[in-house]
Design a protein around this motif. Structure first.
Motif, PDB file in Angstrom:
ATOM      1  N   THR A  59       0.792  -1.219  -0.102  1.00 43.36           N
ATOM      2  CA  THR A  59       0.056  -0.048   0.135  1.00 43.36           C
ATOM      3  C   THR A  59       0.801   1.214   0.019  1.00 43.36           C
ATOM      4  OG1 THR A  59      -0.288  -0.387   2.490  1.00 43.36           O
ATOM      5  CG2 THR A  59      -2.197  -0.961   1.085  1.00 43.36           C
ATOM      6  N   HIS A  60       1.758   1.161   0.838  1.00 51.51           N
ATOM      7  CA  HIS A  60       2.538   2.513   1.047  1.00 51.51           C
ATOM      8  C   HIS A  60       3.431   2.949   0.099  1.00 51.51           C
ATOM      9  CE1 HIS A  60       1.033   1.911   5.032  1.00 51.51           C
ATOM     10  NE2 HIS A  60       1.664   3.141   5.618  1.00 51.51           N
ATOM     11  N   HIS A  61       3.927   1.930  -0.696  1.00 54.65           N
ATOM     12  CA  HIS A  61       5.033   2.022  -1.986  1.00 54.65           C
ATOM     13  C   HIS A  61       4.508   1.845  -3.070  1.00 54.65           C
ATOM     14  CE1 HIS A  61       7.729   3.186   1.314  1.00 54.65           C
ATOM     15  NE2 HIS A  61       8.422   1.893   1.319  1.00 54.65           N
ATOM     16  N   ALA A  62       4.014   0.543  -3.456  1.00 50.08           N
ATOM     17  CA  ALA A  62       3.475   0.023  -4.623  1.00 50.08           C
ATOM     18  C   ALA A  62       2.401   0.708  -5.126  1.00 50.08           C
ATOM     19  CB  ALA A  62       3.367  -1.442  -4.927  1.00 50.08           C
ATOM     20  N   LEU A  63       1.153   0.580  -4.372  1.00 54.26           N
ATOM     21  CA  LEU A  63      -0.001   1.147  -4.902  1.00 54.26           C
ATOM     22  C   LEU A  63      -0.044   2.630  -4.817  1.00 54.26           C
ATOM     23  CD1 LEU A  63      -2.569  -1.211  -3.223  1.00 54.26           C
ATOM     24  CD2 LEU A  63      -1.964  -1.049  -5.481  1.00 54.26           C
ATOM     25  N   ASP A  64       0.900   3.200  -3.866  1.00 49.39           N
ATOM     26  CA  ASP A  64       1.133   4.754  -3.817  1.00 49.39           C
ATOM     27  C   ASP A  64       1.916   5.412  -4.857  1.00 49.39           C
ATOM     28  OD1 ASP A  64       0.913   7.203  -1.907  1.00 49.39           O
ATOM     29  OD2 ASP A  64       2.992   6.947  -2.070  1.00 49.39           O
ATOM     30  N   SER A  65       2.639   4.634  -5.642  1.00 49.96           N
ATOM     31  CA  SER A  65       3.252   4.720  -6.734  1.00 49.96           C
ATOM     32  C   SER A  65       2.438   4.746  -7.940  1.00 49.96           C
ATOM     33  CB  SER A  65       4.514   4.206  -6.863  1.00 49.96           C
ATOM     34  OG  SER A  65       5.449   4.543  -6.096  1.00 49.96           O
ATOM     35  N   LEU A  66       1.650   3.692  -7.927  1.00 51.81           N
ATOM     36  CA  LEU A  66       0.805   3.100  -9.073  1.00 51.81           C
ATOM     37  C   LEU A  66      -0.327   4.087  -9.126  1.00 51.81           C
ATOM     38  CD1 LEU A  66       0.550  -0.898  -8.512  1.00 51.81           C
ATOM     39  CD2 LEU A  66       1.540   0.582 -10.656  1.00 51.81           C
ATOM     40  N   ALA A  67      -0.756   4.634  -7.950  1.00 47.96           N
ATOM     41  CA  ALA A  67      -1.702   5.717  -8.228  1.00 47.96           C
ATOM     42  C   ALA A  67      -1.478   6.999  -9.256  1.00 47.96           C
ATOM     43  CB  ALA A  67      -2.361   6.346  -6.679  1.00 47.96           C
ATOM     44  N   ALA A  68      -0.056   7.173  -9.198  1.00 47.08           N
ATOM     45  CA  ALA A  68       0.333   8.380  -9.873  1.00 47.08           C
ATOM     46  C   ALA A  68       0.438   7.981 -11.458  1.00 47.08           C
ATOM     47  CB  ALA A  68       1.748   8.741  -9.440  1.00 47.08           C
ATOM     48  N   VAL A  69       0.392   6.898 -11.737  1.00 46.46           N
ATOM     49  CA  VAL A  69       0.744   6.370 -13.036  1.00 46.46           C
ATOM     50  C   VAL A  69      -0.074   7.317 -14.020  1.00 46.46           C
ATOM     51  CG1 VAL A  69       0.425   4.471 -14.931  1.00 46.46           C
ATOM     52  CG2 VAL A  69       1.381   4.163 -12.734  1.00 46.46           C
ATOM     53  N   SER A  70      -1.509   7.437 -14.095  1.00 46.26           N
ATOM     54  CA  SER A  70      -2.126   8.012 -15.215  1.00 46.26           C
ATOM     55  C   SER A  70      -1.586   9.544 -15.318  1.00 46.26           C
ATOM     56  CB  SER A  70      -3.523   8.078 -14.666  1.00 46.26           C
ATOM     57  OG  SER A  70      -3.751   8.907 -13.412  1.00 46.26           O
ATOM     58  N   ALA A  71      -1.034  10.130 -14.149  1.00 46.60           N
ATOM     59  CA  ALA A  71      -0.248  11.406 -14.491  1.00 46.60           C
ATOM     60  C   ALA A  71       0.865  11.406 -15.550  1.00 46.60           C
ATOM     61  CB  ALA A  71       0.161  11.970 -13.175  1.00 46.60           C
ATOM     62  N   PHE A  72       1.143  10.176 -15.873  1.00 48.69           N
ATOM     63  CA  PHE A  72       2.357  10.362 -16.665  1.00 48.69           C
ATOM     64  C   PHE A  72       1.942  10.019 -18.342  1.00 48.69           C
ATOM     65  CE2 PHE A  72       3.969  10.067 -12.719  1.00 48.69           C
ATOM     66  CZ  PHE A  72       5.453  10.709 -12.623  1.00 48.69           C
ATOM     67  N   GLU A  73       0.621  10.059 -18.556  1.00 49.94           N
ATOM     68  CA  GLU A  73       0.194   9.595 -19.805  1.00 49.94           C
ATOM     69  C   GLU A  73       0.976  10.677 -20.865  1.00 49.94           C
ATOM     70  OE1 GLU A  73      -3.977   9.524 -22.216  1.00 49.94           O
ATOM     71  OE2 GLU A  73      -3.954  10.191 -20.080  1.00 49.94           O
ATOM     72  N   GLY A  74       1.564  10.218 -21.898  1.00 48.16           N
ATOM     73  CA  GLY A  74       2.234  11.028 -22.958  1.00 48.16           C
ATOM     74  C   GLY A  74       3.435  11.182 -22.781  1.00 48.16           C
ATOM     75  N   ALA A  75       4.059  10.797 -21.614  1.00 49.33           N
ATOM     76  CA  ALA A  75       5.333  10.920 -21.318  1.00 49.33           C
ATOM     77  C   ALA A  75       6.213   9.755 -21.973  1.00 49.33           C
ATOM     78  CB  ALA A  75       5.593  10.930 -19.747  1.00 49.33           C
ATOM     79  N   VAL A  81      14.220  11.503  -9.231  1.00 48.97           N
ATOM     80  CA  VAL A  81      15.078  12.322  -8.651  1.00 48.97           C
ATOM     81  C   VAL A  81      15.121  11.972  -7.193  1.00 48.97           C
ATOM     82  CG1 VAL A  81      16.204  14.422  -7.861  1.00 48.97           C
ATOM     83  CG2 VAL A  81      15.216  14.231  -9.929  1.00 48.97           C
ATOM     84  N   GLY A  82      16.221  11.517  -6.722  1.00 45.19           N
ATOM     85  CA  GLY A  82      16.181  10.949  -5.020  1.00 45.19           C
ATOM     86  C   GLY A  82      15.631   9.634  -5.083  1.00 45.19           C
ATOM     87  N   ALA A  83      15.738   8.818  -6.091  1.00 42.60           N
ATOM     88  CA  ALA A  83      14.996   7.503  -6.296  1.00 42.60           C
ATOM     89  C   ALA A  83      14.907   6.713  -5.077  1.00 42.60           C
ATOM     90  CB  ALA A  83      15.537   6.827  -7.552  1.00 42.60           C
ATOM     91  N   GLY A  84      15.870   6.555  -4.296  1.00 45.17           N
ATOM     92  CA  GLY A  84      16.116   5.668  -2.954  1.00 45.17           C
ATOM     93  C   GLY A  84      15.741   4.229  -3.542  1.00 45.17           C
ATOM     94  N   GLY A  85      14.857   3.723  -2.806  1.00 38.50           N
ATOM     95  CA  GLY A  85      14.423   2.244  -3.199  1.00 38.50           C
ATOM     96  C   GLY A  85      13.788   1.984  -4.551  1.00 38.50           C
ATOM     97  N   GLY A  86      13.463   3.057  -5.375  1.00 37.03           N
ATOM     98  CA  GLY A  86      12.983   2.955  -6.484  1.00 37.03           C
ATOM     99  C   GLY A  86      11.598   3.306  -6.700  1.00 37.03           C
ATOM    100  N   LEU A  87      11.313   4.280  -5.866  1.00 36.94           N
ATOM    101  CA  LEU A  87       9.677   4.837  -5.789  1.00 36.94           C
ATOM    102  C   LEU A  87       9.567   6.372  -6.251  1.00 36.94           C
ATOM    103  CD1 LEU A  87       9.305   2.977  -2.453  1.00 36.94           C
ATOM    104  CD2 LEU A  87       7.927   2.200  -4.631  1.00 36.94           C
ATOM    105  N   PRO A  88       9.065   6.720  -7.183  1.00 35.65           N
ATOM    106  CA  PRO A  88       8.037   5.946  -7.950  1.00 35.65           C
ATOM    107  C   PRO A  88       8.462   5.242  -9.228  1.00 35.65           C
ATOM    108  CG  PRO A  88       7.668   8.088  -8.687  1.00 35.65           C
ATOM    109  CD  PRO A  88       8.770   8.081  -7.512  1.00 35.65           C
ATOM    110  N   GLY A  89       9.896   5.556  -9.596  1.00 36.44           N
ATOM    111  CA  GLY A  89      10.479   5.010 -10.898  1.00 36.44           C
ATOM    112  C   GLY A  89      10.505   3.526 -11.470  1.00 36.44           C
ATOM    113  N   ILE A  90      10.922   2.858 -10.228  1.00 37.74           N
ATOM    114  CA  ILE A  90      10.569   1.480 -10.707  1.00 37.74           C
ATOM    115  C   ILE A  90       9.439   1.001 -10.885  1.00 37.74           C
ATOM    116  CG2 ILE A  90      10.923  -1.183 -10.082  1.00 37.74           C
ATOM    117  CD1 ILE A  90      13.629   0.133 -10.732  1.00 37.74           C
ATOM    118  N   VAL A  91       8.485   1.296 -10.188  1.00 37.37           N
ATOM    119  CA  VAL A  91       6.940   0.960 -10.391  1.00 37.37           C
ATOM    120  C   VAL A  91       6.601   1.674 -11.650  1.00 37.37           C
ATOM    121  CG1 VAL A  91       4.815   1.220  -9.358  1.00 37.37           C
ATOM    122  CG2 VAL A  91       6.664   1.015  -7.946  1.00 37.37           C
TER     123      VAL A  91
END
Length: 218
Positions: A59-75, A81-91
């Motif tokens: 919930t705190h990492h995977a779904l939290d990042s997946l909830a933002a996916v639609s905002a990247f439409e067309g990208a 930046v500051g990817a840390g453990g890969g959130l949201p980048g890897i997701v």
């Protein structure tokens, strides 16, 4: 480390993806589970995240990042930046295999983990940089630069603005949407949109902050 029970975690992840109305195939579901398993395993030694419970990581990492996916439409090209453990980048890279995702962090143990994830999950669309974002130079600039709980919005923009393509935008994943941070943005930048997002299974405030060039100063 708490035991990573894949059979218990898989349906929670699948239900969250369904609730977010994301069209992910079986391979992508598997990659997300593999990523969470690696995060839980490495976290016990490398301290990549303060979240210790693998079920909470869903919930705190995977779904939290997946909830933002639609905002990247067309990208097409995205920098985390500051990817840390890969959130949201890897997701994002798993959910959008058509998108090239670069991840940058200054901490070697974190980028070592990200490089391992890229290799084990076969993420050909991922690039990992170990550097300060202010010093990063790339041949092709990014359509979107994102971060999750990385820094004050003004620092985020000032440090990475040289990497944003003409007409590009910043998308910051934040908990609350602090007004004082928005006010401190450099004069040629503005918050173009503030979008509240709902994360399945997470009773907490979440916002996406979209920042774009202020057209009046262009």
């Amino acid at each position: 480390m708490k035991f990573f029970d894949r059979n218990a975690i898989a349906p929670v992840l699948a239900n969250g993806i369904k609730e977010l109305k994301l069209d992910l195939n079986e391979q992508q579901h598997g990659q997300l589970l593999d990523y969470l398993a690696l995060l839980a395993k490495w976290n016990s030694v490398y301290n990549l995240t303060s979240v210790r419970d693998p079920m909470q990581m869903v919930t705190h990492h995977a779904l939290d990042s997946l909830a933002a996916v639609s905002a990247f439409e067309g990208a097409v090209r995205v920098l985390d930046v500051g990817a840390g453990g890969g959130l949201p980048g890897i997701v994002l890279a798993i959910a959008r295999p058509d998108m090239k995702v670069a991840l940058i962090d200054t901490v070697h143990k974190k980028t070592a983990f990200l490089t391992q994830v890229k290799a084990e999950l076969g993420l050909a669309n991922v690039t990992v940089h170990t550097a300060r974002v202010e010093q990063l130079q790339v041949p092709h600039k990014f359509d979107v630069i994102t971060s999750r709980a990385f820094a004050d919005l003004s620092d985020f923009v000032n440090w990475s603005g040289h990497l944003l393509a003409e007409g590009g935008k910043f998308i910051a994943l934040k908990g609350t949407a602090p007004a004082d941070e928005q006010e401190r943005l450099p004069g040629d930048w503005k918050v173009s949109q503030l979008r509240a997002i709902q994360v399945p299974g997470l009773q907490a405030e979440r916002h996406l902050v979209f920042i774009e060039k202020n057209q009046q100063t262009v």
